[in-house]
Structure formats: C-alpha cells, structure tokens
Design a protein around this motif. Structure first.
Motif, mmCIF file in Angstrom:
data_model
loop_
_atom_site.group_PDB
_atom_site.id
_atom_site.type_symbol
_atom_site.label_atom_id
_atom_site.label_comp_id
_atom_site.label_asym_id
_atom_site.label_seq_id
_atom_site.Cartn_x
_atom_site.Cartn_y
_atom_site.Cartn_z
ATOM 1 N N LEU A 1 8.789 -11.943 -1.004
ATOM 2 C CA LEU A 1 10.215 -11.687 -0.822
ATOM 3 C C LEU A 1 10.737 -10.594 -1.740
ATOM 4 O O LEU A 1 11.698 -9.904 -1.409
ATOM 5 C CB LEU A 1 11.013 -12.980 -1.056
ATOM 6 N N ASP A 2 10.112 -10.418 -2.899
ATOM 7 C CA ASP A 2 10.606 -9.424 -3.857
ATOM 8 C C ASP A 2 9.789 -8.140 -3.843
ATOM 9 O O ASP A 2 9.749 -7.394 -4.822
ATOM 10 C CB ASP A 2 10.628 -10.010 -5.272
ATOM 11 N N VAL A 3 9.163 -7.818 -2.704
ATOM 12 C CA VAL A 3 8.259 -6.669 -2.666
ATOM 13 C C VAL A 3 8.973 -5.365 -3.011
ATOM 14 O O VAL A 3 8.394 -4.486 -3.674
ATOM 15 C CB VAL A 3 7.557 -6.563 -1.296
ATOM 16 N N LEU A 4 10.238 -5.191 -2.609
ATOM 17 C CA LEU A 4 10.936 -3.951 -2.930
ATOM 18 C C LEU A 4 11.097 -3.779 -4.431
ATOM 19 O O LEU A 4 10.948 -2.671 -4.962
ATOM 20 C CB LEU A 4 12.295 -3.905 -2.234
ATOM 21 N N TRP A 5 11.413 -4.858 -5.133
ATOM 22 C CA TRP A 5 11.554 -4.767 -6.590
ATOM 23 C C TRP A 5 10.213 -4.433 -7.234
ATOM 24 O O TRP A 5 10.146 -3.658 -8.199
ATOM 25 C CB TRP A 5 12.102 -6.067 -7.158
ATOM 26 N N GLU A 6 9.132 -5.005 -6.703
ATOM 27 C CA GLU A 6 7.807 -4.709 -7.247
ATOM 28 C C GLU A 6 7.474 -3.233 -7.057
ATOM 29 O O GLU A 6 6.932 -2.574 -7.950
ATOM 30 C CB GLU A 6 6.767 -5.592 -6.547
ATOM 31 N N LEU A 7 7.837 -2.688 -5.891
ATOM 32 C CA LEU A 7 7.576 -1.276 -5.625
ATOM 33 C C LEU A 7 8.446 -0.375 -6.500
ATOM 34 O O LEU A 7 7.996 0.682 -6.976
ATOM 35 C CB LEU A 7 7.810 -0.970 -4.146
ATOM 36 N N VAL A 8 9.693 -0.781 -6.705
ATOM 37 C CA VAL A 8 10.582 -0.028 -7.600
ATOM 38 C C VAL A 8 9.964 0.078 -8.991
ATOM 39 O O VAL A 8 9.948 1.151 -9.611
ATOM 40 C CB VAL A 8 11.965 -0.700 -7.673
ATOM 41 N N SER B 1 0.841 -1.201 0.000
ATOM 42 C CA SER B 1 0.000 0.000 0.000
ATOM 43 C C SER B 1 0.872 1.245 0.000
ATOM 44 O O SER B 1 2.052 1.194 0.367
ATOM 45 C CB SER B 1 -0.926 0.001 1.222
ATOM 46 N N CYS B 2 0.304 2.375 -0.406
ATOM 47 C CA CYS B 2 1.091 3.598 -0.491
ATOM 48 C C CYS B 2 0.174 4.811 -0.444
ATOM 49 O O CYS B 2 -1.039 4.711 -0.663
ATOM 50 C CB CYS B 2 1.916 3.625 -1.773
ATOM 51 N N TYR B 3 0.784 5.945 -0.124
ATOM 52 C CA TYR B 3 0.114 7.231 -0.321
ATOM 53 C C TYR B 3 1.177 8.262 -0.644
ATOM 54 O O TYR B 3 2.363 8.064 -0.359
ATOM 55 C CB TYR B 3 -0.729 7.641 0.890
ATOM 56 N N GLU B 4 0.755 9.361 -1.262
ATOM 57 C CA GLU B 4 1.689 10.389 -1.699
ATOM 58 C C GLU B 4 1.504 11.664 -0.887
ATOM 59 O O GLU B 4 0.390 11.993 -0.471
ATOM 60 C CB GLU B 4 1.488 10.697 -3.188
#
Length: 655
Positions: free
Chosen positions: A342-349, A109-112
């Motif tokens: 495990l690869d959540v950072l790459w997905e977010l990138v 999840s995210c917000y700006e």
C-alpha cells in the motif's frame, strides 16, 4: 494582512535559496513579500510575463513584437510575432548523462532514460512520423499508460509541429474514439497493456478496435510495454513497431512555430456529452509551466518530481513539462496503493530521492484512514507535497506534518484542464493555512464574484479570472466561430473568465475551494459548498467516502440527501446517523444537516477522480441516465445505474 495563524510559515533559508526569490531579485523586487509580488504580476501583465520570458531564457527564432497585443478575453494575443518550439525547450536543459526520466511501476522495478537517450529517441520517432507523412498541424494520438513512451511520443510530435493528444488505456476503445475521432489523427501510438493492482491488463485487442474507429490513420505505432506479442493482422492501417520507430540514428531538429501554434488537445471529462477538445499553444504552455513548476514548485536541475497521474489527466502534462526546468521526471504505471504494498509510492519517493511528490486528497486521506505510516521510509529529500483534484481537507495537514515531515511544504492546488495549470496554490515564500490554498498563483488575477458580479472578500463567490493567462485555450476543437468556447467561460461575465468553482478569497489572502458552483447547496437561501460537508463527514473513521446533493424539486421543495460509503464492518444504524448529523452541525453548518443519510456501494467519479455531483443531482431530479452521463467517462458505470434506481424508488414512494 491579518487573520488566523498559519499552519506553517516559510522557512527563511528555503526562501532565500528558492527560484521564486531568485526571480524576484532578477526583477528588482522583494521575494519575501509574496502578496506584493503577486500584485505586480497581475497589474503589470506585460512586465511580469516579459520577465518570465527573460528569466527562463526563452529561445525564439524570431523576436516577439509585443507581450500582450490584445488584453480583452477571449481574444488575448500573447508574444505576437515570436516563433519557438516547446520540445526544444524541454530537451535543451538536459546533458547527455543527466537522468531525464525514471520509469517506475507498482512492482518497484525501474529504469532510467538519460538526456542523450531521450533526445535520440525523440529524434528517431520524429523522423518516423515525418516519413509517414505527418507535418505541422497534423494530429498524433496516444493510447498509452504513464510511461516514458508517452513523453517521447509527445515530444516527437511537438518537435515537428504536429498536435498531440493522449488518453490512458483504462478508457474503452469507444470512449477513446469519442475523443480522438474528432481530431482525425494521422498516427496512433498504442501500448500492449498496463499494470494495475497486481494485474497486467491486456489492451492489444482494444488498441486494434480503437484504430478501426479512426479512419484517417496512416499508421499505428505498437509499443511493447508489458511483453505481450502483437497479433499480425489486427490493424486496418500500416503497423510500425515502436522498437523500429525509436531506434533510428537521426539528428534532432525542432521546427519553430508561432507562439500560438497548437501543441496539444486535452479533453473535458465528457460525463454529460461528447468530450470537448481544448486546444493549447506551444508558447502559452511553455511560459505557464515554467512559472508553475519553476517558481511555485521550485523545480530545477538536480530535482526529481513524482506525481501520481494517468495520461488523460492534465497532471500528466505537468509531469512531462518537468523537463522544461532541467529536473528529472518520474513516470509511474500502476495503482497508487496496490494490495501487495500500500505504501509503494512512499518507498519509491525515498529510494529515488524525490523532491516534489504529488498526489490527491483521496490518497492522503486514505493513507491516514488505513493507518499507513510513510515515516518508516527516509523522506528527507521531499521539499514539496503537492495535492490537487479536489480541495484538501484541513484534517490532512497535521497528518502530513506528523507522518511525512514538518520540513515539507504542503501545497494544495486548484486549477483545471482548461488552462493546464493552477489558479491558486502555494510557493516557497507563502504561509500555509490548513484547509486553504495559500494564495492565487503569480499571473492569475483571481477573484470571487458575488451574484451581482462584484468581487467579495471573506464571502463565498464564483471563481473568476479578470485578466488573461497565456495558457488559456486557443480555442475548442470543431468550434470554428468560438461560440462554444465563449459560452463555456465568458457568458456570465463578458470579458471575465468564470471557471465554475465556488470559492472564498480570505482577508489574509488565501483561497478556500468549496466545490463546483453548479452543485452548491442552497437551503432556504443559505449557500454552502458540498466540499465543506464532505470534509467533515469523511473525517469520521466509519465513512470511506461521502456525496451530498441539493436537489430542487418540481413542487418547489428541496431535497438534500447524503450518500455514504461505509468502512468495512460498519453498519449504518441510528447511532451512526446521529453522529454524522452532529459532525455536520458542529463542523459545517446546522442549516445543512441532510434530510436523509443513505448507504451506497460507492461514489461515481470522472476518470480524473472528481465526484459526479451534478450528474447525480440530475438523476435524483428524474432525468434519464442516458441524458445525464456518458458511462464511458465514469470510473464505475454501474454506480450510475444504482443512483438511477434510488431515484426511481424514491419517486414511487407514497406521498
């Protein structure tokens, strides 16, 4: 310079479009020749740092009288007479509609936070702090995860000339108080909890306990981050909800302060005693971070940085400083590799089109070892993969090329909390050699000194900095005569900064980091950095992590054990022991094959991920655990007990 062929060479198009090339043109120099640019930056400190000031258009309410009034360390004085404010520069580059911060977490999840909203929140919190009686020089501390709240609070404090310090909520209240109580803070800002590996960690009680350890508090601001209701009577001082503090309609004003006015206090790991408070100034941090992020990482408007960090690691300070360049910064709350993905950072990138992604060697090696392939995501936006915390082994370079992209600049960086920046790394116009840092950073007069205090090339030596940097500490907290500060860095070579790392400056201009110099392996007079052993051993698929120690013994002997953490399902039998020894013989040094290879359940680290080499060495030499390490500063205190038992058992063995 001649030497081995580089792993990658600069892309001429990327160099031509880079900010470091634009800076070189601005100064009338050849940006394609990094070596010449660096030589100028350290031989003409006033010319170089004056050009950085001009290129990044520093706003000073009063002009500086002299770039460098006193050069001899530790008494260097920069940009004397100038007054400015860090927060002003962090907020001035952002249009109201620009995305300033993207808040991410391990659930995806995210917000700006737009530039306009960020300015409004900073103005509101600053007004709240003033109303609470906080003024110039007063301390504001944060017990916060890596979310926009921490950046807003920091900018609000710095905008009024208050001094900021922060640590993550995985610190126990006593460990956080060991840091913050030294500062006698006026205000504490604390969150209700944080996320990690699928679990919401409730820190409401911990926040109340921390506040009770801080008798100077005028108020505590309570942040609702994970949605847990705050108890009504848990704090000894006035309580202000973050919602109230951050939503007032106020006009932003940033108070001009002297160049060397304290900006923040960052702390040493505190593994062997009370953490040292290292004080940095508004101006020094401003210039150093603009240089590091703007020139070396090539950040500017339109870019996005995501660097995995916690708030108590100096990389958080760089994450916040991304705003100085006009780029968007991403905060991240959670595990770097949660079980759920495990690869959540790459997905977010990929999803957020990140251009600079930062991580640690352990993360990249772990991705490779566990077969994670980031190339399933669209990583075409990445220009730079930064890596710091320890030396990045040569084996990681092909993995990044093959699984992230051959268009990426892999920038291994070495620096420290001491200067909140890097000593050596890469830039768009530097070649990259696998296992090496491309070059000293601009403005860093780095050298390797031999035992006699002379600079050496292609030999292992002490990392020293022979000329001052603007972001060197102003002083240590509670060190009125500067004795502790001078002893920490200048006692070995008067007037020269000794950092405590063991490095080689190569004939082709790169830097190889071998580990801490006080944990160097010295067998029969032949020295080797522990990182050289770790690199070789941790490439083996059977080994998750390794720690080698060289311990001098009372009888004059020298014991060099290797401790290994095994991968799941692996047994440490004679065949594996021989495989490890052969890897060390051929890949590192035949003279540094360990005396014993011992399986352990884990390797203890500082909370910023550095292996506890020296404390473990002292344990093995028989020092009591309570004299060697502060458990609150260790990621897994039970491992200290394990190594203490190993030491006791060994001393009980029959001779």
């Amino acid at each position: 310079m001649t030497g081995p062929d580089p792993f990658t060479t600069p892309d001429p198009k990327a160099v031509a479009n880079s900010r470091i090339m634009d800076f070189a043109r601005h100064t009338g120099r050849d940006g394609t020749d990094y070596t010449a640019l660096h030589r100028w930056s350290v031989t003409d400190l006033e010319g170089f740092w004056g050009a950085v000031w001009e290129y990044f258009d520093i706003d000073s309410d009063t002009p500086y009288e002299q770039v460098l009034a006193e050069e001899r360390m530790p008494d260097a004085r920069w940009f004397t007479g100038s007054t400015l404010n860090y927060a002003h520069h962090a907020l001035r580059e952002l249009a109201d509609e620009d995305v300033a911060i993207i808040a991410l977490d391990e659930t995806g999840s995210c917000y700006e936070v737009t530039g306009g909203r960020l300015r409004a929140q900073v103005a509101s919190v600053a007004a709240t702090l003033r109303e609470l009686g906080v003024g110039q020089g007063d301390r504001v501390v944060g017990y916060l995860p890596n979310t926009p709240h921490a950046i807003v609070a920091f900018l609000a404090a710095s905008s009024i000339g208050a001094v900021w310090s922060v640590c993550g909520q995985d610190y126990a209240p006593k460990a956080a108080a060991d840091r913050f109580a030294q500062l006698e803070p006026a205000v504490l800002i604390a969150a209700d909890g944080y996320l990690f590996n699928g679990t919401t960690h409730d820190r409401r009680e911990a926040a109340g306990e921390l506040a009770a350890h801080l008798p100077t508090l005028k108020a505590t601001l309570l942040v609702d981050h994970v949605g847990l209701p705050w108890p009504s009577r848990a704090f000894p001082s006035l309580v202000v909800p973050w919602q109230d503090a951050s939503t007032r309609a106020e006009e932003l004003t940033c108070t001009p302060v002297p160049f060397d006015h304290p900006l923040w206090v960052v702390f040493s790991s505190g593994t062997t005693g009370l953490p040292k408070g290292i004080v940095h100034g508004h101006g020094g941090v401003l210039l150093e971070h603009l240089k590091t992020l703007g020139l070396h990482s090539d950040l500017g408007p339109g870019d996005r940085l995501l660097w995995y960090t916690t708030t108590h690691w100096m990389m958080w300070n760089l994450v916040a400083s991304t705003l100085l360049t006009g780029a968007t910064t991403c905060t991240y709350d959670g595990s770097p590799a949660p079980f759920a993905q495990l690869d959540v950072l790459w997905e977010l990138v990929a999803r957020h089109r990140v251009t600079v992604f930062g991580t640690s060697p352990q993360y990249l090696l772990g991705m490779a070892k566990y077969g994670i392939d980031p190339s399933g995501h669209d990583l075409s936006s990445i220009r730079v993969v930064g890596c710091t915390g320890s030396a990045l082994p040569a084996s990681a370079y092909p993995w990044v090329r093959d699984h992230v992209g051959d268009h990426v600049l892999l920038a291994s960086i070495s620096g420290g909390t001491d200067v909140v920046s890097g000593f050596a790394g890469s830039a768009p116009n530097t070649p990259v050699w696998a296992g090496e840092l491309s070059a000293p950073h601009l403005g860093v007069a780095l050298a390797a000194y031999d035992g006699e205090g002379f600079p050496v090339v292609d030999q292992v030596g002490e990392l020293v900095v022979t000329r001052p940097m603007p972001s060197m500490p102003l002083y240590f907290w509670n060190d009125p005569d500067g004795t502790r500060y001078r002893d920490a860095y200048f006692s070995s070579y008067p007037g020269v900064w000794r950092h405590g790392d063991w490095i080689t400056v190569t004939g082709h201009g790169s830097v190889i980091v071998h580990g801490r110099s006080d944990s160097t392996l010295n067998r029969n007079g032949v020295r080797l950095g522990s990182a050289d052993i770790h690199d070789v051993v941790e490439r083996l698929p059977e080994i998750t992590e390794a720690l080698v120690i060289g311990a001098e013994e009372p009888d004059g002997g020298y014991w060099m054990p290797l401790f290994v953490v095994l991968a799941a399902g692996v047994t440490l039998d004679d065949a594996l022991r021989e495989k490890i020894k052969e890897a060390i013989r051929t890949g590192a040094s035949p003279r540094h094959v360990p005396d014993e290879i011992i399986e352990v359940p884990g390797i203890p680290h500082t909370r910023t991920g550095k292996k506890l080499e020296v404390p473990v060495k002292r344990l093995l030499q028989g020092a009591p655990a309570e004299q060697v390490v502060n458990p609150a500063a260790v990621d897994a205190p039970d491992l200290i007990d394990h190594f203490a038992r190993l030491s006791t058992e060994r001393r009980r063995r029959p001779a």
